[in-house]
Design a protein around this motif. Structure first.
Motif, PDB file in Angstrom:
ATOM      1  N   UNK A   1      -7.024   0.556   5.523  1.00 16.34           N
ATOM      2  CA  UNK A   1      -5.628   0.671   6.374  1.00 16.34           C
ATOM      3  C   UNK A   1      -4.174   0.842   6.730  1.00 16.34           C
ATOM      4  N   UNK A   2      -3.968   1.567   5.446  1.00 20.72           N
ATOM      5  CA  UNK A   2      -2.785   0.890   4.865  1.00 20.72           C
ATOM      6  C   UNK A   2      -2.390   2.566   5.787  1.00 20.72           C
TER       7      UNK A   2
ATOM      8  N   UNK B   1      -7.188  10.105  18.691  1.00 21.47           N
ATOM      9  CA  UNK B   1      -8.127  10.044  18.814  1.00 21.47           C
ATOM     10  C   UNK B   1      -9.509  10.081  17.436  1.00 21.47           C
ATOM     11  N   UNK B   2      -9.522  10.637  16.832  1.00 21.49           N
ATOM     12  CA  UNK B   2     -10.248  10.681  15.946  1.00 21.49           C
ATOM     13  C   UNK B   2     -10.389   9.683  14.651  1.00 21.49           C
ATOM     14  N   UNK B   3      -9.264   9.443  15.063  1.00 25.30           N
ATOM     15  CA  UNK B   3      -8.827   8.314  13.366  1.00 25.30           C
ATOM     16  C   UNK B   3      -9.281   6.777  14.204  1.00 25.30           C
TER      17      UNK B   3
ATOM     18  N   UNK C   1     -13.550   3.143  13.780  1.00 23.98           N
ATOM     19  CA  UNK C   1     -14.802   2.475  14.608  1.00 23.98           C
ATOM     20  C   UNK C   1     -16.317   1.624  13.565  1.00 23.98           C
ATOM     21  N   UNK C   2     -16.479   3.774  12.862  1.00 22.34           N
ATOM     22  CA  UNK C   2     -17.479   3.683  12.051  1.00 22.34           C
ATOM     23  C   UNK C   2     -17.104   2.907  10.635  1.00 22.34           C
TER      24      UNK C   2
END
Length: 228
Positions: free
Chosen positions: A9-10, A199-201, A206-207
């Motif tokens: 998550x960095x 958006x894609x990040x 979530x995946x």
């Protein structure tokens, strides 16, 4: 969360805390600069210089952020003992990473146009080399596939190239009207790509399961959307 999860998550954390606020400031200063130059709006004379200086920091920050993301993904995909290619490949990738960082620093410091062009290309090639590793997940590598255009990775590569162009051609953009217009076009495209990255990040986050959840999650049938 484990250390690996915190490392994962960095990249998004730095993007939210540092990069996107900086994008907002650069875009606002760009609009004020254009209003002052074209519409003769009486903005302070320093808006152009501030836009150029903050844009320089934005470009450098984006490249460093991408390098951090690629490094974390490659280094944490498997335990060190199971790293594909062993120590030899790890050393090669480390050399590429260090070389890319040194090239970015040289781009930041050098003045000659030919050197700036060379270091821009070297830095982008370094990013592409690290991104081409099998540990780096991409939706698709086929430009004819819709998934390619939804890929967080490929949009990131594209926006990195645009940032390196702006950084490498900065003095010429300030002097040449044609390059300035090209810079405006590239900046609009970069802004759209940054929106897409947001958006894609978020979608990709979530995946991605936590490290201790991966065995259970990856045992699921993603086509049938069922888990054992």
């Amino acid at each position: 969360m484990t250390i690996t999860d915190w490392l994962w998550i960095l990249h998004p954390a730095l993007a939210v805390v540092l990069i996107y606020p900086l994008i907002g400031m650069v875009v606002r200063l760009a609009w004020q600069t254009r209003q002052r130059r074209v519409a003769k709006v009486k903005h302070p004379p320093v808006v152009g210089r501030d836009h150029s200086d903050l844009g320089r920091w934005l470009a450098g920050g984006v490249v460093l952020l991408v390098l951090i993301a690629l490094t974390v993904v490659i280094a944490t995909k498997a335990p060190p003992a199971d790293f594909s290619g062993g120590a030899g490949r790890a050393i090669q990738l480390l050399i590429v990473l260090l070389g890319t960082g040194v090239s970015l620093f040289a781009l930041w410091r050098c003045k000659a146009a030919a050197l700036r062009l060379s270091f821009s290309l070297i830095t982008w090639i370094g990013v592409l080399t690290l991104g081409a590793q099998p540990e780096v997940w991409r939706l698709s590598d086929d430009p004819l596939s819709p998934a390619f255009w939804q890929s967080h990775y490929w949009a990131g590569v594209a926006v990195t190239g645009l940032m390196l162009f702006s950084l490498g051609a900065r003095p010429e953009i300030l002097r040449d009207l044609r390059l300035r217009r090209l810079h405006v076009t590239a900046s609009v495209l970069a802004a759209l790509l940054f929106v897409m990255q947001g958006i894609t990040g978020t979608r990709d986050l979530l995946e991605i399961p936590l490290s201790w959840q991966k065995p259970a999650v990856y045992a699921c049938d993603f086509d049938q959307q069922r888990c054992p």
